[in-house]
Design a protein around this motif. Structure first.
Motif, PDB file in Angstrom:
ATOM      1  N   VAL A   2      23.680   2.237  27.599  1.00  0.00           N
ATOM      2  CA  VAL A   2      23.916   1.144  26.650  1.00  0.00           C
ATOM      3  C   VAL A   2      24.570  -0.149  25.650  1.00  0.00           C
ATOM      4  O   VAL A   2      22.777  -0.804  26.643  1.00  0.00           O
ATOM      5  CB  VAL A   2      25.195   1.020  28.909  1.00  0.00           C
ATOM      6  CG1 VAL A   2      26.705   0.099  27.780  1.00  0.00           C
ATOM      7  CG2 VAL A   2      25.913   1.923  28.874  1.00  0.00           C
ATOM      8  N   HIS A   3      24.741   0.031  24.610  1.00  0.00           N
ATOM      9  CA  HIS A   3      24.075  -1.494  24.263  1.00  0.00           C
ATOM     10  C   HIS A   3      25.548  -2.314  24.531  1.00  0.00           C
ATOM     11  O   HIS A   3      26.157  -2.352  24.087  1.00  0.00           O
ATOM     12  CB  HIS A   3      23.632  -1.146  23.745  1.00  0.00           C
ATOM     13  CG  HIS A   3      23.706  -2.256  21.867  1.00  0.00           C
ATOM     14  ND1 HIS A   3      22.111  -2.927  22.021  1.00  0.00           N
ATOM     15  CD2 HIS A   3      24.297  -2.303  20.987  1.00  0.00           C
ATOM     16  CE1 HIS A   3      21.682  -3.781  21.145  1.00  0.00           C
ATOM     17  NE2 HIS A   3      23.342  -3.669  20.297  1.00  0.00           N
ATOM     18  N   HIS A   4      24.720  -3.747  24.756  1.00  0.00           N
ATOM     19  CA  HIS A   4      25.177  -5.445  24.809  1.00  0.00           C
ATOM     20  C   HIS A   4      25.196  -5.589  23.419  1.00  0.00           C
ATOM     21  O   HIS A   4      23.929  -5.358  22.833  1.00  0.00           O
ATOM     22  CB  HIS A   4      24.833  -6.270  25.775  1.00  0.00           C
ATOM     23  CG  HIS A   4      25.188  -5.484  26.456  1.00  0.00           C
ATOM     24  ND1 HIS A   4      24.837  -4.562  27.595  1.00  0.00           N
ATOM     25  CD2 HIS A   4      26.235  -6.498  27.347  1.00  0.00           C
ATOM     26  CE1 HIS A   4      25.367  -4.871  28.520  1.00  0.00           C
ATOM     27  NE2 HIS A   4      26.307  -5.267  28.575  1.00  0.00           N
ATOM     28  N   VAL A   5      26.825  -5.016  22.361  1.00  0.00           N
ATOM     29  CA  VAL A   5      26.453  -5.923  21.301  1.00  0.00           C
ATOM     30  C   VAL A   5      25.574  -7.642  20.747  1.00  0.00           C
ATOM     31  O   VAL A   5      24.912  -7.722  20.369  1.00  0.00           O
ATOM     32  CB  VAL A   5      28.020  -5.809  20.182  1.00  0.00           C
ATOM     33  CG1 VAL A   5      28.484  -6.725  19.128  1.00  0.00           C
ATOM     34  CG2 VAL A   5      27.969  -4.253  20.899  1.00  0.00           C
ATOM     35  N   LEU A  19      30.403  -3.697  24.148  1.00  0.00           N
ATOM     36  CA  LEU A  19      29.447  -2.351  24.417  1.00  0.00           C
ATOM     37  C   LEU A  19      29.725  -1.220  24.121  1.00  0.00           C
ATOM     38  O   LEU A  19      30.731  -1.136  23.048  1.00  0.00           O
ATOM     39  CB  LEU A  19      29.821  -1.346  26.268  1.00  0.00           C
ATOM     40  CG  LEU A  19      29.497  -2.968  27.249  1.00  0.00           C
ATOM     41  CD1 LEU A  19      30.643  -2.130  28.149  1.00  0.00           C
ATOM     42  CD2 LEU A  19      28.356  -3.207  27.503  1.00  0.00           C
ATOM     43  N   LEU A  20      28.545  -1.009  23.566  1.00  0.00           N
ATOM     44  CA  LEU A  20      28.515   0.709  22.518  1.00  0.00           C
ATOM     45  C   LEU A  20      27.685   1.475  23.110  1.00  0.00           C
ATOM     46  O   LEU A  20      26.506   1.136  23.855  1.00  0.00           O
ATOM     47  CB  LEU A  20      27.957   0.427  21.118  1.00  0.00           C
ATOM     48  CG  LEU A  20      27.931   1.026  20.024  1.00  0.00           C
ATOM     49  CD1 LEU A  20      29.280   1.351  19.595  1.00  0.00           C
ATOM     50  CD2 LEU A  20      27.202   0.735  18.913  1.00  0.00           C
ATOM     51  N   LEU A  40      22.656   1.143  10.781  1.00  0.00           N
ATOM     52  CA  LEU A  40      23.780   2.188  11.809  1.00  0.00           C
ATOM     53  C   LEU A  40      24.708   1.596  12.974  1.00  0.00           C
ATOM     54  O   LEU A  40      25.427   2.002  13.075  1.00  0.00           O
ATOM     55  CB  LEU A  40      23.062   3.058  12.307  1.00  0.00           C
ATOM     56  CG  LEU A  40      22.516   4.130  11.033  1.00  0.00           C
ATOM     57  CD1 LEU A  40      20.713   4.912  12.071  1.00  0.00           C
ATOM     58  CD2 LEU A  40      23.292   4.807  10.946  1.00  0.00           C
ATOM     59  N   VAL A  41      23.896   1.223  13.282  1.00  0.00           N
ATOM     60  CA  VAL A  41      25.292  -0.421  14.192  1.00  0.00           C
ATOM     61  C   VAL A  41      26.167  -0.436  13.898  1.00  0.00           C
ATOM     62  O   VAL A  41      27.493  -0.362  14.235  1.00  0.00           O
ATOM     63  CB  VAL A  41      23.783  -0.967  15.425  1.00  0.00           C
ATOM     64  CG1 VAL A  41      25.015  -1.898  16.371  1.00  0.00           C
ATOM     65  CG2 VAL A  41      23.159   0.424  16.757  1.00  0.00           C
ATOM     66  N   ALA A  42      25.687  -1.842  12.590  1.00  0.00           N
ATOM     67  CA  ALA A  42      26.716  -2.381  12.224  1.00  0.00           C
ATOM     68  C   ALA A  42      27.586  -0.934  11.953  1.00  0.00           C
ATOM     69  O   ALA A  42      29.040  -1.731  10.974  1.00  0.00           O
ATOM     70  CB  ALA A  42      26.259  -3.106  11.231  1.00  0.00           C
ATOM     71  N   GLU A  43      27.266  -0.311  11.369  1.00  0.00           N
ATOM     72  CA  GLU A  43      28.378   0.490   9.781  1.00  0.00           C
ATOM     73  C   GLU A  43      29.100   1.078  11.040  1.00  0.00           C
ATOM     74  O   GLU A  43      30.634   1.129  11.090  1.00  0.00           O
ATOM     75  CB  GLU A  43      27.686   1.136   9.895  1.00  0.00           C
ATOM     76  CG  GLU A  43      26.670   0.704   7.736  1.00  0.00           C
ATOM     77  CD  GLU A  43      25.956   2.095   7.079  1.00  0.00           C
ATOM     78  OE1 GLU A  43      25.875   2.640   7.447  1.00  0.00           O
ATOM     79  OE2 GLU A  43      25.866   1.444   5.991  1.00  0.00           O
TER      80      GLU A  43
END
Length: 85
Positions: A2-5, A19-20, A40-43
């Motif tokens: 789990v990634h916190h933007v 969250l992502l 990739l995350v931004a897109e």
């Protein structure tokens, strides 16, 4: 993973709009400032997660989110363009 933007260390919260879920390798590469991972995350956020865009724009301001997105996309363009540093 789990990634916190918006990172928790920068005031980000544990709400869905911040969250992502990322593959563990992509998550490690993102935090290592890998330009491909950041792009990739931004897109993905731009194309698939309007809830993240809405939450971060509402909470931190539309300008903040636009700057975050521009940094993630532009930073990667310069690393992929021959002759640019």
């Amino acid at each position: 993973h789990v990634h916190h933007v918006r990172f928790r260390s920068h005031g980000g919260s544990d709400v869905r709009g911040n969250l992502l879920v990322l593959h563990d390798d992509l998550h490690v590469r993102y935090h290592a400032a890998d330009p491909v991972a950041r792009r990739l995350v931004a897109e993905h956020i731009r194309d698939n997660r309007p809830d993240i865009i809405e939450h971060l724009s509402d909470r931190y301001g539309k300008e903040w989110f636009q700057e975050w997105m521009a940094q993630h996309l532009a930073e990667n363009l310069s690393s992929e363009t021959p002759g640019r540093s």
